[in-house]
Design a protein around this motif. Structure first.
Motif, PDB file in Angstrom:
ATOM      1  N   LYS A   6       0.839  -1.193   0.000  1.00 34.76           N
ATOM      2  CA  LYS A   6       0.000   0.000   0.000  1.00 34.76           C
ATOM      3  C   LYS A   6       0.874   1.243   0.000  1.00 34.76           C
ATOM      4  O   LYS A   6       1.566   1.525   0.973  1.00 34.76           O
ATOM      5  N   ILE A   7       0.805   1.991  -1.102  1.00 32.35           N
ATOM      6  CA  ILE A   7       1.619   3.196  -1.265  1.00 32.35           C
ATOM      7  C   ILE A   7       0.754   4.435  -1.124  1.00 32.35           C
ATOM      8  O   ILE A   7      -0.277   4.555  -1.787  1.00 32.35           O
ATOM      9  N   LEU A   8       1.178   5.349  -0.262  1.00 36.44           N
ATOM     10  CA  LEU A   8       0.519   6.649  -0.198  1.00 36.44           C
ATOM     11  C   LEU A   8       1.500   7.716  -0.675  1.00 36.44           C
ATOM     12  O   LEU A   8       2.621   7.815  -0.181  1.00 36.44           O
ATOM     13  N   VAL A   9       1.065   8.500  -1.655  1.00 35.96           N
ATOM     14  CA  VAL A   9       1.881   9.610  -2.157  1.00 35.96           C
ATOM     15  C   VAL A   9       1.364  10.884  -1.500  1.00 35.96           C
ATOM     16  O   VAL A   9       0.221  11.286  -1.723  1.00 35.96           O
ATOM     17  N   GLN A  10       2.205  11.472  -0.654  1.00 31.63           N
ATOM     18  CA  GLN A  10       1.819  12.669   0.102  1.00 31.63           C
ATOM     19  C   GLN A  10       2.285  13.917  -0.644  1.00 31.63           C
ATOM     20  O   GLN A  10       3.487  14.110  -0.837  1.00 31.63           O
ATOM     21  N   LEU A  11       1.338  14.734  -1.072  1.00 32.78           N
ATOM     22  CA  LEU A  11       1.671  15.982  -1.765  1.00 32.78           C
ATOM     23  C   LEU A  11       1.398  17.125  -0.796  1.00 32.78           C
ATOM     24  O   LEU A  11       0.248  17.382  -0.436  1.00 32.78           O
ATOM     25  N   ASP A  12       2.457  17.785  -0.351  1.00 30.07           N
ATOM     26  CA  ASP A  12       2.339  18.805   0.688  1.00 30.07           C
ATOM     27  C   ASP A  12       2.811  20.128   0.108  1.00 30.07           C
ATOM     28  O   ASP A  12       3.828  20.188  -0.578  1.00 30.07           O
ATOM     29  N   THR A  13       2.081  21.196   0.370  1.00 31.00           N
ATOM     30  CA  THR A  13       2.459  22.499  -0.190  1.00 31.00           C
ATOM     31  C   THR A  13       3.512  23.210   0.664  1.00 31.00           C
ATOM     32  O   THR A  13       4.095  24.190   0.211  1.00 31.00           O
ATOM     33  N   ASP A  14       3.760  22.731   1.874  1.00 30.97           N
ATOM     34  CA  ASP A  14       4.824  23.317   2.692  1.00 30.97           C
ATOM     35  C   ASP A  14       6.185  22.767   2.250  1.00 30.97           C
ATOM     36  O   ASP A  14       6.261  21.712   1.626  1.00 30.97           O
ATOM     37  N   VAL A  15       7.247  23.470   2.603  1.00 33.93           N
ATOM     38  CA  VAL A  15       8.596  23.039   2.225  1.00 33.93           C
ATOM     39  C   VAL A  15       8.871  21.616   2.729  1.00 33.93           C
ATOM     40  O   VAL A  15       9.344  20.762   1.975  1.00 33.93           O
ATOM     41  N   HIS A  16       8.578  21.387   3.994  1.00 32.37           N
ATOM     42  CA  HIS A  16       8.803  20.056   4.559  1.00 32.37           C
ATOM     43  C   HIS A  16       7.465  19.348   4.736  1.00 32.37           C
ATOM     44  O   HIS A  16       6.599  19.852   5.463  1.00 32.37           O
ATOM     45  N   PRO A  17       7.276  18.205   4.118  1.00 30.59           N
ATOM     46  CA  PRO A  17       5.986  17.515   4.263  1.00 30.59           C
ATOM     47  C   PRO A  17       5.709  17.194   5.731  1.00 30.59           C
ATOM     48  O   PRO A  17       6.583  16.764   6.462  1.00 30.59           O
ATOM     49  N   SER A  18       4.468  17.416   6.122  1.00 30.30           N
ATOM     50  CA  SER A  18       4.040  17.320   7.519  1.00 30.30           C
ATOM     51  C   SER A  18       4.420  15.999   8.201  1.00 30.30           C
ATOM     52  O   SER A  18       4.030  14.922   7.757  1.00 30.30           O
ATOM     53  N   VAL A  19       5.158  16.105   9.306  1.00 30.53           N
ATOM     54  CA  VAL A  19       5.463  14.925  10.127  1.00 30.53           C
ATOM     55  C   VAL A  19       4.160  14.350  10.685  1.00 30.53           C
ATOM     56  O   VAL A  19       3.966  13.138  10.725  1.00 30.53           O
ATOM     57  N   PHE A  20       3.282  15.237  11.100  1.00 30.68           N
ATOM     58  CA  PHE A  20       1.996  14.821  11.663  1.00 30.68           C
ATOM     59  C   PHE A  20       1.271  13.887  10.694  1.00 30.68           C
ATOM     60  O   PHE A  20       0.894  12.767  11.044  1.00 30.68           O
ATOM     61  N   ASP A  21       1.109  14.335   9.462  1.00 31.12           N
ATOM     62  CA  ASP A  21       0.383  13.538   8.466  1.00 31.12           C
ATOM     63  C   ASP A  21       1.120  12.234   8.159  1.00 31.12           C
ATOM     64  O   ASP A  21       0.483  11.218   7.845  1.00 31.12           O
ATOM     65  N   ARG A  22       2.437  12.256   8.242  1.00 27.09           N
ATOM     66  CA  ARG A  22       3.210  11.041   7.955  1.00 27.09           C
ATOM     67  C   ARG A  22       3.013   9.994   9.046  1.00 27.09           C
ATOM     68  O   ARG A  22       2.835   8.809   8.754  1.00 27.09           O
ATOM     69  N   VAL A  23       3.056  10.443  10.300  1.00 28.86           N
ATOM     70  CA  VAL A  23       2.864   9.485  11.392  1.00 28.86           C
ATOM     71  C   VAL A  23       1.464   8.880  11.309  1.00 28.86           C
ATOM     72  O   VAL A  23       1.283   7.662  11.429  1.00 28.86           O
ATOM     73  N   GLY A  68      -1.882  17.664   1.493  1.00 27.32           N
ATOM     74  CA  GLY A  68      -1.827  18.359   2.774  1.00 27.32           C
ATOM     75  C   GLY A  68      -0.989  19.618   2.715  1.00 27.32           C
ATOM     76  O   GLY A  68      -0.637  20.101   1.640  1.00 27.32           O
ATOM     77  N   GLY A  69      -0.684  20.145   3.891  1.00 24.06           N
ATOM     78  CA  GLY A  69       0.066  21.395   3.996  1.00 24.06           C
ATOM     79  C   GLY A  69      -0.732  22.393   4.807  1.00 24.06           C
ATOM     80  O   GLY A  69      -1.949  22.254   4.950  1.00 24.06           O
ATOM     81  N   SER A  70      -0.060  23.412   5.306  1.00 19.76           N
ATOM     82  CA  SER A  70      -0.732  24.326   6.241  1.00 19.76           C
ATOM     83  C   SER A  70      -1.680  25.304   5.528  1.00 19.76           C
ATOM     84  O   SER A  70      -2.519  25.918   6.171  1.00 19.76           O
ATOM     85  N   ASP A  71      -1.564  25.437   4.225  1.00 22.11           N
ATOM     86  CA  ASP A  71      -2.376  26.394   3.479  1.00 22.11           C
ATOM     87  C   ASP A  71      -3.505  25.641   2.767  1.00 22.11           C
ATOM     88  O   ASP A  71      -3.291  24.958   1.763  1.00 22.11           O
ATOM     89  N   VAL A  72      -4.719  25.778   3.307  1.00 21.43           N
ATOM     90  CA  VAL A  72      -5.846  24.993   2.781  1.00 21.43           C
ATOM     91  C   VAL A  72      -6.176  25.364   1.340  1.00 21.43           C
ATOM     92  O   VAL A  72      -6.435  24.494   0.510  1.00 21.43           O
ATOM     93  N   ALA A  73      -6.129  26.664   1.031  1.00 21.38           N
ATOM     94  CA  ALA A  73      -6.461  27.088  -0.334  1.00 21.38           C
ATOM     95  C   ALA A  73      -5.456  26.493  -1.327  1.00 21.38           C
ATOM     96  O   ALA A  73      -5.832  26.040  -2.415  1.00 21.38           O
ATOM     97  N   ALA A  74      -4.177  26.466  -0.941  1.00 20.64           N
ATOM     98  CA  ALA A  74      -3.161  25.865  -1.813  1.00 20.64           C
ATOM     99  C   ALA A  74      -3.421  24.370  -1.973  1.00 20.64           C
ATOM    100  O   ALA A  74      -3.254  23.805  -3.056  1.00 20.64           O
ATOM    101  N   GLY A  75      -3.850  23.724  -0.908  1.00 20.24           N
ATOM    102  CA  GLY A  75      -4.182  22.297  -0.974  1.00 20.24           C
ATOM    103  C   GLY A  75      -5.356  22.055  -1.911  1.00 20.24           C
ATOM    104  O   GLY A  75      -5.369  21.099  -2.691  1.00 20.24           O
ATOM    105  N   GLU A  76      -6.340  22.956  -1.844  1.00 23.94           N
ATOM    106  CA  GLU A  76      -7.501  22.807  -2.722  1.00 23.94           C
ATOM    107  C   GLU A  76      -7.101  22.936  -4.190  1.00 23.94           C
ATOM    108  O   GLU A  76      -7.614  22.239  -5.048  1.00 23.94           O
ATOM    109  N   ARG A  77      -6.143  23.842  -4.458  1.00 27.14           N
ATOM    110  CA  ARG A  77      -5.662  23.975  -5.841  1.00 27.14           C
ATOM    111  C   ARG A  77      -4.953  22.688  -6.284  1.00 27.14           C
ATOM    112  O   ARG A  77      -5.119  22.230  -7.411  1.00 27.14           O
TER     113      ARG A  77
END
Lengths: 290, 290, 290
Positions: A6-23, A68-77
């Protein structure tokens, strides 16, 4: 083959992909996590094509995307871009979950908490900070459940726009924009409301004790701010259904346990088929029965 | 739950997180490795919070942090920042290991090598290149073991500052700053010393054969330079307790096996509890009995 | 120790390391994938040293490198740099596979497809777009198999340079540069050829139906373009040995299944020993018997 990892590809708009979401992804059963930070819309096509062109259609439900990422509008894009590059007509798609800044899981958990204390159908509710990413999602979910929803904002004009967009999605919704930015109008705004959910910016007090002391209709207060001072004065961040002066109260940490369960369930659900888009309503539905 | 997967979050100050540290982590039993490159102090809070806010306090020992990168000072700044954002008062912390540029494991392995050839208590030692990150750590560990330690540097003033800082940590330490930058003063500096550990910059010869040929007190020479010419002339990089003219010699590769064992043991140790900070002394203590 | 986990270090010249290559790596049995994006030649030494200095020589076959990215020339520069920093004289090396932009696996799959329809030895072939990264590889593989190969390019001068370089590697190769850029010269170029492989840039039509309708020698047409319009007019992207007017046709997707099998086999092969360099010919050899 049902044994592909099972592969999950995490696309995060922040520079460093969220540790929270990874855990959370790992704890939800993801076996291989491909994490990308600083993802821009124009880079999405290649990443999505890499996901959909590598495994056979029957195996594609073992690959999924998380935005994911801290900017919801960027995530929606990013989510919009992700959807554009799927090829469902050829069976070439993977499921995707949006939870930028935890907006979907937080909104879902907040509305779930409210539902524990009475049927939402017909409930008189107000969402303070209702034009932000979490607030809009809370309003949407409450409207879907048949609540009468006031959308509160400092600028009534913005609240009206949100209500219009929501009505376009839910024609029979009972939605009303209200100005709620100072003592005078916030007192009017909460009049007759039994449920208040505050989803404003960190550090903004949206409802003081003084402003709500004469409002006898209040039954449930939910505040989603993670850092003091909270949006609703008098609530503590750890409140979890705590009664204060006869009113049931929830703070961000009190809602957090449910939020985490929903987040894990949503990630796990991705791997059940290859054609899901899990946004606010789908995430909320997942919370049922957790 | 004891079956949560062991997650190591690698915070590296270099653009690309160290392959070396990643391989060692996997070989030490890490099950999920989240690697971040180019990490800056101001980004640490979010990364640490993601680590401590996702699992329950009882499970947090299955998450840990590693701070690395080729710049030890930058790594130390990250470690300080990491410690600032833990919340041990709420049980919300994870263990952390600093091994930027391998400084802690290298220093520990060097002092372990010296200890194989006689009790360090009372041993007369000198650390050449003693003001660099590895040199300071070697001096600290030797002082802790009760050795009489000269800290050598081209600039005696810098050596004196290092000695002062170490004495603040170990009040009864026997430390002495010495100038050791040219034949005249290096001969004086090593007079009466039985142990020399050279931890200078790559390519800098700190002690020539000529400068040490009249020093009859020398028993053990350890050089930590990974690329020729080595810091102590006459040692070979692969020397591992090799006797040369009656003096026991170690080169960087000779010390390397122990260094790797300590590194792996330190990573494994992280997952025994959620409240450890493994810096020079803790890493050195781990080497005991390996 | 045979139970060390299989680590693949992915060095990608694009900002975000290829999802495609990551999924294939996992599906090929890689247990730990260390993915690096935006890798520059000057960063390769540290990454390679991290790979070769962490495990004992006997275990190094459990670590391997993959060089990828959309720019084949950039990938070739990384591969050259990778080879420079191995230390095979000390047994300190890991195997490496180059498949930037899928060039090696695509070329191998195309030539494998052609071989299914007749012995390549003595076959008259032409490679259109023969000076690009895939085209050069196709020409090399055909020449190795003993085919008579015309290398076609808009600029005959560039085709001549490619032929010279290939002859330096394969002295007895039968290679001929031809201009193939407009109806007049492409008709001459394909005269007497039974096999055409088109490996031009996306969107460039290299051979129209009109230009080939009078060429009676054609037996097999293979087009490697992934996006319409294809390089050989009249072929469909999904053609897989499909006969059209008595000519066997392949499109990019028709070749894709074999390409994926070769890609997975090449990654798996890396872990059989620690001294392999898998470039065009080695990857092609792997395709035998798949």
């Amino acid at each position: 083959m049902s044994d592909k990892r099972k592969i999950l590809v995490q696309l995060d708009t922040d520079v460093h992909p969220s540790v929270f979401d990874r855990v959370v992804a790992i704890d939800a059963g993801v076996e291989e996590l491909f994490s990308y930070g600083g993802v821009k819309p124009e880079q999405v096509q290649g990443l999505v094509h890499g996901a959909i062109f590598t495994r056979g259609p029957a195996e594609l439900k073992r690959t999924a995307l998380f935005v994911g990422g801290s900017d919801v509008a960027a995530g929606e894009r990013l989510l919009a871009e992700v959807r554009k590059h799927m090829l469902p007509q050829f069976g070439l798609s993977v499921s995707v979950l949006l939870d930028a800044n935890g907006a979907n899981t937080t909104a879902a958990a907040a509305v779930r908490a409210a539902a524990r204390h009475g049927d939402l159908k017909g409930t008189t509710a107000i969402v303070l900070g209702g034009t932000g990413p979490v607030g809009q999602r809370v309003a949407l979910l409450l409207a879907r459940e048949g609540a009468k929803v006031r959308v509160g904002s400092r600028q009534q004009e913005k609240a009206a726009q949100v209500c219009e967009r929501l009505k376009a999605r839910i024609p029979d919704a009972d939605l009303e924009p209200v100005a709620a930015g100072d003592p005078a109008n916030v007192r009017t705004a909460i009049e007759g409301r039994s449920l208040v959910i505050a989803a404003g910016a960190a550090g903004a007090v949206l409802l003081t004790k003084a402003d709500r002391k004469d409002c006898s209709s209040l039954r449930t207060l939910i505040d989603l701010s993670a850092v003091p001072p909270l949006g609703i004065e008098g609530i503590e961040i750890g409140d979890k259904g705590k009664e204060r002066d006869g009113i049931v109260c929830y703070g961000a940490i009190g809602v957090g346990g449910t939020k985490m369960k929903i987040h894990r369930a949503a990630v796990a659900r991705l791997f059940e088929s290859n054609d899901q888009v899990l946004d606010a309503e789908e995430v909320y539905a997942l919370g049922q029965g957790l």
